[in-house]
Design a protein around this motif. Structure first.
Motif, short mmCIF file in Angstrom:
data_model
loop_
_atom_site.label_atom_id
_atom_site.label_comp_id
_atom_site.label_asym_id
_atom_site.label_seq_id
_atom_site.Cartn_x
_atom_site.Cartn_y
_atom_site.Cartn_z
N THR A 1 45.75 43.97 29.94
CA THR A 1 44.29 44.05 30.16
C THR A 1 43.93 45.10 31.20
O THR A 1 42.77 45.43 31.34
N GLY A 2 44.94 45.57 31.94
CA GLY A 2 44.64 46.52 33.01
C GLY A 2 44.07 45.85 34.25
O GLY A 2 43.61 46.54 35.16
N GLN A 3 44.10 44.54 34.31
CA GLN A 3 43.56 43.80 35.45
C GLN A 3 44.57 42.75 35.90
O GLN A 3 45.50 42.42 35.18
N THR A 4 44.33 42.22 37.11
CA THR A 4 45.11 41.09 37.59
C THR A 4 44.16 39.92 37.81
O THR A 4 42.96 40.10 38.01
N TYR A 5 44.75 38.72 37.81
CA TYR A 5 43.96 37.50 37.86
C TYR A 5 44.61 36.49 38.80
O TYR A 5 45.82 36.49 39.00
N GLY A 6 43.80 35.62 39.34
CA GLY A 6 44.30 34.53 40.17
C GLY A 6 44.93 33.43 39.34
O GLY A 6 45.71 32.62 39.85
N LEU A 7 44.58 33.38 38.05
CA LEU A 7 45.10 32.35 37.16
C LEU A 7 45.36 32.94 35.78
O LEU A 7 44.48 33.56 35.19
N VAL A 8 46.56 32.75 35.30
CA VAL A 8 46.92 33.03 33.91
C VAL A 8 47.46 31.71 33.39
O VAL A 8 48.28 31.07 34.04
N TYR A 9 47.00 31.27 32.23
CA TYR A 9 47.46 29.97 31.74
C TYR A 9 47.65 29.95 30.24
O TYR A 9 47.00 30.66 29.49
N LEU A 10 48.60 29.13 29.84
CA LEU A 10 48.88 28.83 28.44
C LEU A 10 48.90 27.31 28.34
O LEU A 10 49.70 26.66 29.00
#
Length: 170
Positions: free
Chosen positions: A22-31
């Motif tokens: 996505t070209g971004q970072t996140y505080g939360l990635v979830y599956l």
């Protein structure tokens, strides 16, 4: 999603969850809800962990919800269970498990006066300890694990796990 209030403001990226960027970072990635099982090889599941790690902000976490495998201990690793039984319809859960690939081929079969319907899916099952190793390969470590979304203790009776992974600090 676009039809929901505020849906137009949500950025959507389509792609393979083990590779898309996505070209971004996140505080939360979830599956959640066994999603990682849709990746049918261990290599793809490891790539998914690596991809999640690439998308985490410095203090971000990767959350994985998945059932704990219960491989059929029946002859031929196959079974049929009745899910629903009524006068005008029957629902069957038909499964075959391959311990070599860890793939569970399952099909929810519905028979009734209106016909026959199949809902097949294949999932690669893995135990939490295997996911922990995948996390280590991806530069993550287990932060915490629970047996449900209400913070239930994860133990031998747990049917699912909520595992939270964080970046390994050097």
């Amino acid at each position: 999603m676009r039809e929901k209030p505020g849906g137009g403001r949500v950025a959507v990226t389509l792609g393979d969850m083990s590779r898309v960027a996505t070209g971004q970072t996140y505080g939360l990635v979830y599956l959640v809800f066994n999603t990682i099982g849709n990746l049918l090889t261990q290599d793809d599941q490891v790539r998914c962990f690596e991809n999640a790690a690439r998308h985490l902000a410095g203090d971000g976490v990767f959350v994985l919800e998945c059932r704990v495998p219960t491989a059929p201990a029946r002859p031929g690793h196959q079974f049929i269970d009745i899910e629903r039984l009524e006068a005008d319809r029957v629902g069957l859960y038909v499964c075959r498990y391959d311990p070599g690939t860890q793939i569970l081929d399952e099909n929810h079969v519905r028979l009734g006066v209106y016909g026959l319907a199949f809902s097949p899916i294949g999932l690669r099952l893995a135990y939490p300890s295997e996911f922990d190793l995948m996390a280590r390969i991806a530069g993550l470590r287990l932060h915490g694990r629970w047996g449900g979304w209400n913070g239930e203790l994860f133990d031998a009776a747990s049917w699912c796990h909520i595992s939270v992974y964080e970046a390994i600090s050097l």
